[in-house]
Motif scaffolding. Structure first.
Motif, mmCIF file in Angstrom:
data_model
loop_
_atom_site.group_PDB
_atom_site.id
_atom_site.type_symbol
_atom_site.label_atom_id
_atom_site.label_comp_id
_atom_site.label_asym_id
_atom_site.label_seq_id
_atom_site.Cartn_x
_atom_site.Cartn_y
_atom_site.Cartn_z
ATOM 1 N N ARG A 136 -2.040 -3.073 1.455
ATOM 2 C CA ARG A 136 -0.718 -3.426 0.935
ATOM 3 C C ARG A 136 -0.838 -4.458 -0.179
ATOM 4 N NH1 ARG A 136 3.579 -4.592 5.599
ATOM 5 N NH2 ARG A 136 4.871 -4.820 3.744
ATOM 6 N N ILE A 137 -1.692 -5.474 0.038
ATOM 7 C CA ILE A 137 -1.879 -6.499 -0.992
ATOM 8 C C ILE A 137 -2.529 -5.878 -2.233
ATOM 9 C CG2 ILE A 137 -2.970 -8.690 -1.553
ATOM 10 C CD1 ILE A 137 -2.863 -9.376 1.432
ATOM 11 N N GLU A 138 -3.506 -4.996 -2.011
ATOM 12 C CA GLU A 138 -4.184 -4.354 -3.137
ATOM 13 C C GLU A 138 -3.213 -3.513 -3.967
ATOM 14 O OE1 GLU A 138 -7.377 -2.175 -1.416
ATOM 15 O OE2 GLU A 138 -8.615 -3.960 -1.042
ATOM 16 N N ARG A 139 -2.254 -2.864 -3.307
ATOM 17 C CA ARG A 139 -1.271 -2.072 -4.061
ATOM 18 C C ARG A 139 -0.446 -2.972 -4.974
ATOM 19 N NH1 ARG A 139 2.099 2.045 -0.479
ATOM 20 N NH2 ARG A 139 2.807 2.639 -2.562
ATOM 21 N N TRP A 140 -0.064 -4.136 -4.455
ATOM 22 C CA TRP A 140 0.687 -5.072 -5.299
ATOM 23 C C TRP A 140 -0.153 -5.540 -6.476
ATOM 24 C CZ3 TRP A 140 2.041 -7.886 -0.175
ATOM 25 C CH2 TRP A 140 3.140 -7.248 0.427
#
Length: 207
Positions: A136-140
């Motif tokens: 999720r953090i990587e997508r942001w």
């Protein structure tokens, strides 16, 4: 007479039940018995589709990877990249809550994944859940990388850094700290977001 459920229907019910349990409690163990009961199927039916707990968790996590969050703050380009990232990180912290809720979260985490005697599939299950959080953090960060805010080849490292910051803040939320914690938490999130996004593709985290 209602139609008999198909194998696809049963599999979907199991995945929906497991995903719902994780949404309600991110520390849920997702035991075969517990998920089967929630889905209203037998443990034998569940094991037909998912022979192990690891297979079940991996499939649930994979199904959650590409779900878009409505009104995702990271796409609000009227705010600075750091402001958008802070708001996204706050969403993750909100899942933990504060006070008694945060303590219940950490109690569940400890009892599920920290106490001795974990089986291999339980270790694998935790690692799958951890990967989901980092994803999720990587997508942001990937969105910001596409805007030229940070280097695309450093997304994974910066996501791990932010994950570590969140782990520390989640722990503090469960401790009996004073009222200044809220101000400190907000400041910590801003500092972390600034470190990740400052300096364009140079980045404050580049070594």
């Amino acid at each position: 007479m209602p139609d008999r459920p198909t194998k696809r229907d049963t599999r979907d019910r199991i995945l929906i039940a497991a995903a719902t349990m994780l949404g309600e409690n991110p520390t849920a163990r997702l035991s075969v018995r517990g998920v089967a009961a929630r889905a209203g199927v037998s443990t034998g039916s569940l094991r037909h589709f998912f022979p192990t707990q690891q297979a079940l968790v991996d499939t649930v996590v994979a199904s959650l990877y590409d779900i878009d969050i409505p009104d995702d703050p990271i796409r609000d380009t009227e705010r600075t990249p750091a402001e958008r990232l802070v708001e996204c990180l706050r969403q993750l912290l909100a899942q933990v809550g504060t006070g008694d809720r945060a303590r219940a979260y950490w109690r569940g985490l400890y009892e599920t994944y920290i106490t001795p005697g974990l089986a291999d599939d339980e270790v694998a299950a935790y690692r799958s859940l951890e990967r989901l959080g980092l994803h999720r953090i990587e997508r942001w960060l990937t969105v910001l990388a596409e805007e030229g805010v940070l280097p695309a080849d450093d997304v994974a490292r910066r996501a791990r850094f932010l994950g570590t910051v969140l782990n520390g803040l989640c722990t503090e939320r469960a401790l009996p700290v004073d009222a200044l914690r809220h101000e400190f938490e907000a400041d910590t999130l801003r500092m972390a977001a600034d470190a990740v996004t400052s300096g364009g593709t140079g980045g404050a985290l580049n070594g």
